[in-house]
Design a protein around this motif. Sequence first.
Motif, PDB file in Angstrom:
ATOM      1  N   GLY A 104       6.135 -23.965  60.604  1.00 52.56           N
ATOM      2  CA  GLY A 104       6.440 -24.913  59.543  1.00 52.56           C
ATOM      3  C   GLY A 104       7.914 -24.906  59.192  1.00 52.56           C
ATOM      4  N   TRP A 147      -7.931 -25.687  53.289  1.00 56.44           N
ATOM      5  CA  TRP A 147      -8.414 -26.771  54.118  1.00 56.44           C
ATOM      6  C   TRP A 147      -9.786 -27.232  53.621  1.00 56.44           C
ATOM      7  CZ3 TRP A 147      -6.356 -27.661  59.445  1.00 56.44           C
ATOM      8  CH2 TRP A 147      -5.175 -26.951  59.688  1.00 56.44           C
ATOM      9  N   ASP A 192       3.176 -22.030  49.861  1.00 57.90           N
ATOM     10  CA  ASP A 192       3.488 -20.689  50.360  1.00 57.90           C
ATOM     11  C   ASP A 192       3.821 -20.683  51.841  1.00 57.90           C
ATOM     12  OD1 ASP A 192       0.995 -19.137  48.239  1.00 57.90           O
ATOM     13  OD2 ASP A 192       3.116 -19.522  47.899  1.00 57.90           O
ATOM     14  N   GLY A 193       4.618 -21.614  52.244  1.00 60.20           N
ATOM     15  CA  GLY A 193       4.999 -21.634  53.643  1.00 60.20           C
ATOM     16  C   GLY A 193       4.054 -22.377  54.528  1.00 60.20           C
ATOM     17  N   ASN A 194       3.248 -23.152  53.930  1.00 59.18           N
ATOM     18  CA  ASN A 194       2.507 -24.165  54.658  1.00 59.18           C
ATOM     19  C   ASN A 194       1.037 -24.272  54.307  1.00 59.18           C
ATOM     20  OD1 ASN A 194       4.746 -23.306  57.127  1.00 59.18           O
ATOM     21  ND2 ASN A 194       4.912 -25.134  55.944  1.00 59.18           N
ATOM     22  N   LEU A 195       0.168 -24.553  55.277  1.00 62.04           N
ATOM     23  CA  LEU A 195      -1.159 -25.085  54.956  1.00 62.04           C
ATOM     24  C   LEU A 195      -2.113 -23.989  54.505  1.00 62.04           C
ATOM     25  CD1 LEU A 195      -1.363 -27.512  58.015  1.00 62.04           C
ATOM     26  CD2 LEU A 195      -0.258 -27.828  55.794  1.00 62.04           C
ATOM     27  N   ASP A 196      -2.312 -23.863  53.172  1.00 59.09           N
ATOM     28  CA  ASP A 196      -3.075 -22.721  52.707  1.00 59.09           C
ATOM     29  C   ASP A 196      -4.556 -22.990  52.524  1.00 59.09           C
ATOM     30  OD1 ASP A 196      -2.102 -22.584  49.138  1.00 59.09           O
ATOM     31  OD2 ASP A 196      -2.665 -24.275  50.424  1.00 59.09           O
ATOM     32  N   MET A 251       1.033 -21.476  63.935  1.00 53.56           N
ATOM     33  CA  MET A 251       1.588 -22.756  63.529  1.00 53.56           C
ATOM     34  C   MET A 251       2.979 -22.540  62.936  1.00 53.56           C
ATOM     35  SD  MET A 251       0.627 -25.314  60.438  1.00 53.56           S
ATOM     36  CE  MET A 251       2.113 -24.924  59.526  1.00 53.56           C
ATOM     37  N   ARG A 291      -6.446 -19.987  56.750  1.00 55.83           N
ATOM     38  CA  ARG A 291      -5.168 -19.296  56.965  1.00 55.83           C
ATOM     39  C   ARG A 291      -5.356 -17.798  56.719  1.00 55.83           C
ATOM     40  NH1 ARG A 291       0.244 -20.702  53.614  1.00 55.83           N
ATOM     41  NH2 ARG A 291      -0.756 -19.255  52.163  1.00 55.83           N
ATOM     42  N   TYR A 329       8.780 -19.583  58.786  1.00 59.59           N
ATOM     43  CA  TYR A 329       7.503 -20.224  58.485  1.00 59.59           C
ATOM     44  C   TYR A 329       6.594 -20.211  59.701  1.00 59.59           C
ATOM     45  CZ  TYR A 329       9.806 -21.540  54.188  1.00 59.59           C
ATOM     46  OH  TYR A 329      10.467 -21.490  52.979  1.00 59.59           O
ATOM     47  N   LEU A 366      -5.707 -27.997  67.196  1.00 58.02           N
ATOM     48  CA  LEU A 366      -5.319 -28.653  65.956  1.00 58.02           C
ATOM     49  C   LEU A 366      -4.062 -29.489  66.154  1.00 58.02           C
ATOM     50  CD1 LEU A 366      -5.876 -25.555  63.653  1.00 58.02           C
ATOM     51  CD2 LEU A 366      -7.376 -27.537  63.870  1.00 58.02           C
ATOM     52  N   PHE A 375      -3.913 -18.880  61.768  1.00 59.35           N
ATOM     53  CA  PHE A 375      -5.176 -19.396  61.255  1.00 59.35           C
ATOM     54  C   PHE A 375      -6.328 -18.883  62.106  1.00 59.35           C
ATOM     55  CE2 PHE A 375      -3.488 -22.467  58.284  1.00 59.35           C
ATOM     56  CZ  PHE A 375      -2.228 -22.718  58.789  1.00 59.35           C
ATOM     57  N   TYR A 428       0.783 -15.882  56.398  1.00 59.60           N
ATOM     58  CA  TYR A 428       1.845 -16.867  56.222  1.00 59.60           C
ATOM     59  C   TYR A 428       3.197 -16.163  56.215  1.00 59.60           C
ATOM     60  CZ  TYR A 428       1.731 -15.450  51.285  1.00 59.60           C
ATOM     61  OH  TYR A 428       1.762 -14.724  50.115  1.00 59.60           O
ATOM     62  N   LYS A 429       4.226 -16.906  56.561  1.00 63.27           N
ATOM     63  CA  LYS A 429       5.590 -16.366  56.672  1.00 63.27           C
ATOM     64  C   LYS A 429       5.581 -15.050  57.425  1.00 63.27           C
ATOM     65  CE  LYS A 429       6.638 -17.488  52.269  1.00 63.27           C
ATOM     66  NZ  LYS A 429       7.425 -17.674  51.025  1.00 63.27           N
ATOM     67  N   TRP A 455      -1.356 -31.774  63.772  1.00 65.28           N
ATOM     68  CA  TRP A 455      -0.915 -32.294  62.481  1.00 65.28           C
ATOM     69  C   TRP A 455      -0.737 -33.803  62.592  1.00 65.28           C
ATOM     70  CZ3 TRP A 455       3.775 -34.746  61.403  1.00 65.28           C
ATOM     71  CH2 TRP A 455       3.999 -34.989  60.045  1.00 65.28           C
ATOM     72  N   ASN A 514       2.711 -19.197  60.637  1.00 62.88           N
ATOM     73  CA  ASN A 514       1.386 -18.959  60.066  1.00 62.88           C
ATOM     74  C   ASN A 514       0.373 -18.660  61.168  1.00 62.88           C
ATOM     75  OD1 ASN A 514       1.725 -20.340  57.110  1.00 62.88           O
ATOM     76  ND2 ASN A 514       2.805 -21.521  58.663  1.00 62.88           N
ATOM     77  N   TYR A 517       4.745 -30.433  61.941  1.00 59.04           N
ATOM     78  CA  TYR A 517       4.226 -29.077  62.066  1.00 59.04           C
ATOM     79  C   TYR A 517       3.579 -29.006  63.449  1.00 59.04           C
ATOM     80  CZ  TYR A 517       4.489 -28.713  56.939  1.00 59.04           C
ATOM     81  OH  TYR A 517       4.915 -28.690  55.636  1.00 59.04           O
TER      82      TYR A 517
END
Lengths: 119, 113
Positions: free
Chosen positions: B96, A109, A103-107, B94, B51, B37, A45, B41, B54-55, A47, B39, B102
């Motif tokens: 953030g 997609w 919430d702290g980034n990419l939730d 990842m 995801r 931050y 991936l 996935f 997170y955090k 960004w 994460n 990112y």
Amino acid sequence: EVQLVESGGGLVQPGRSLRLSCTASGFNFGHYIMNWVRQAPGKGLEWVALIRSNSYGGTTEYAASVKGRFTISRDDSKNIAYLQMNGLKTEDTAVYYCSRDADGNLDYWGQGTLVTVSS
Amino acid sequence: DVVMTQSPLSLPVTLGQPASISCRSSQSLASSDGNTYLNWFQQRPGQSPRRLIYKVSNRDSGVPDRFSGSGSGTDFTLKISTVEAEDVGVYYCMQGTHWPPYTFGQGTRLEIK
């Protein structure tokens, strides 16, 4: 239910342009940062770009690999984020995903749209 | 840019056994706002990324509790307590904290032995 649906992908020749769309539903689109992330065939991936909410000026950020060629924008009245891709290169071939930032980034997609750059 | 390094890149696991993936960042992911931050996935074959965490350690809604995240600073871990068939796929960390950009790890491919 949050949904993100990408469209606009396809086969394009090197040097040409393409515009991708990401249509959002199920949440207050205007309140969120939106991102584009891509995945080259068989690769990881990467960004690509983000756009902040208009509350934060709708400012944008780009990966170095696309800066100056790609432009991200948004239309909050239509709940759509766009990625205008100019000067496409073969290395831009990838599935392009849009993603919500929370919430702290990419939730969330989308399902992605395939862009193939080839002559 | 922050470089994210995952290990292993390939992880064969027996069904019902635990699995662990490491993710290291080239600089601390502790943010000035007190959050970190980081994460995780999951990307199942033919699907979009989803995801999981997170955090560092917060599971997303609907994620089974056999998935857990831990770590701090530059070292982070995703653990699966007992691997099930539906866990097959590629896992990415990842960051953030230091953006743009990112940045993602290279991915770890989990397969069933």
